[in-house]
Design a protein around this motif. Structure first.
Motif, mmCIF file in Angstrom:
data_model
loop_
_atom_site.group_PDB
_atom_site.id
_atom_site.type_symbol
_atom_site.label_atom_id
_atom_site.label_comp_id
_atom_site.label_asym_id
_atom_site.label_seq_id
_atom_site.Cartn_x
_atom_site.Cartn_y
_atom_site.Cartn_z
ATOM 1 N N PRO A 51 0.793 -1.224 0.000
ATOM 2 C CA PRO A 51 0.000 0.000 0.000
ATOM 3 C C PRO A 51 0.831 1.282 0.000
ATOM 4 O O PRO A 51 0.362 2.333 -0.415
ATOM 5 N N SER A 52 2.075 1.211 0.423
ATOM 6 C CA SER A 52 2.937 2.401 0.418
ATOM 7 C C SER A 52 3.859 2.434 -0.795
ATOM 8 O O SER A 52 4.772 3.249 -0.865
ATOM 9 N N GLY A 53 3.638 1.522 -1.749
ATOM 10 C CA GLY A 53 4.436 1.499 -2.965
ATOM 11 C C GLY A 53 5.626 0.566 -2.927
ATOM 12 O O GLY A 53 6.328 0.425 -3.922
ATOM 13 N N GLN A 54 5.893 -0.062 -1.775
ATOM 14 C CA GLN A 54 6.987 -1.024 -1.720
ATOM 15 C C GLN A 54 6.646 -2.198 -2.634
ATOM 16 O O GLN A 54 5.497 -2.577 -2.741
ATOM 17 N N ALA A 55 7.645 -2.738 -3.330
ATOM 18 C CA ALA A 55 7.383 -3.779 -4.329
ATOM 19 C C ALA A 55 8.436 -4.872 -4.275
ATOM 20 O O ALA A 55 9.578 -4.628 -3.908
ATOM 21 N N ILE A 56 8.007 -6.060 -4.668
ATOM 22 C CA ILE A 56 8.941 -7.177 -4.812
ATOM 23 C C ILE A 56 8.585 -7.939 -6.088
ATOM 24 O O ILE A 56 7.422 -8.193 -6.374
ATOM 25 N N MET A 57 9.612 -8.226 -6.880
ATOM 26 C CA MET A 57 9.436 -9.002 -8.100
ATOM 27 C C MET A 57 9.365 -10.469 -7.707
ATOM 28 O O MET A 57 10.322 -11.019 -7.168
ATOM 29 N N LEU A 58 8.221 -11.095 -7.935
ATOM 30 C CA LEU A 58 8.049 -12.506 -7.598
ATOM 31 C C LEU A 58 8.556 -13.417 -8.704
ATOM 32 O O LEU A 58 9.046 -14.509 -8.438
ATOM 33 N N MET A 59 8.436 -12.977 -9.944
ATOM 34 C CA MET A 59 8.838 -13.807 -11.078
ATOM 35 C C MET A 59 9.099 -12.881 -12.271
ATOM 36 O O MET A 59 8.311 -11.984 -12.550
#
Length: 68
Positions: A51-59
Motif C-alpha cells: 500500500p505504500s508502494g513497496q514492491a517485490i518481483m516474484l517472477m
C-alpha cells in the motif's frame, strides 16, 4: 481475438486486494496464481506491491518458451 492470442496487461490489471480488520502487522504472505496460461512464460513479470508502494518481483523472465 481469443484469450490465447491477446497481448498486454493481465485482466484485471492491476488486481487490488483489500485487507482490513487486522490487529497486528502482516508478517507472511503467500501468492498463488490460478488459471495462469501463456504461450511464452518468459514474457511474464509478476510483481507484488504494498500500500505504500513497496514492491517485490516474484517472477521475471522465468519459464522459457514452453507453454503453461
Amino acid at each position: 481475438m481469443s484469450p490465447s492470442s491477446q497481448a498486454g496487461a493481465a485482466t484485471p490489471y492491476p488486481s487490488t486486494i483489500e485487507v482490513s480488520g487486522l490487529s497486528s502487522s502482516i508478517v507472511s504472505v503467500a501468492v498463488r496464481l490460478n488459471r495462469l496460461s501463456h504461450t511464452f512464460p518468459d514474457d511474464l513479470d509478476i510483481v507484488l506491491v504494498g500500500p505504500s508502494g513497496q514492491a517485490i518481483m516474484l517472477m521475471s523472465d522465468a519459464g522459457g518458451a514452453t507453454s503453461i
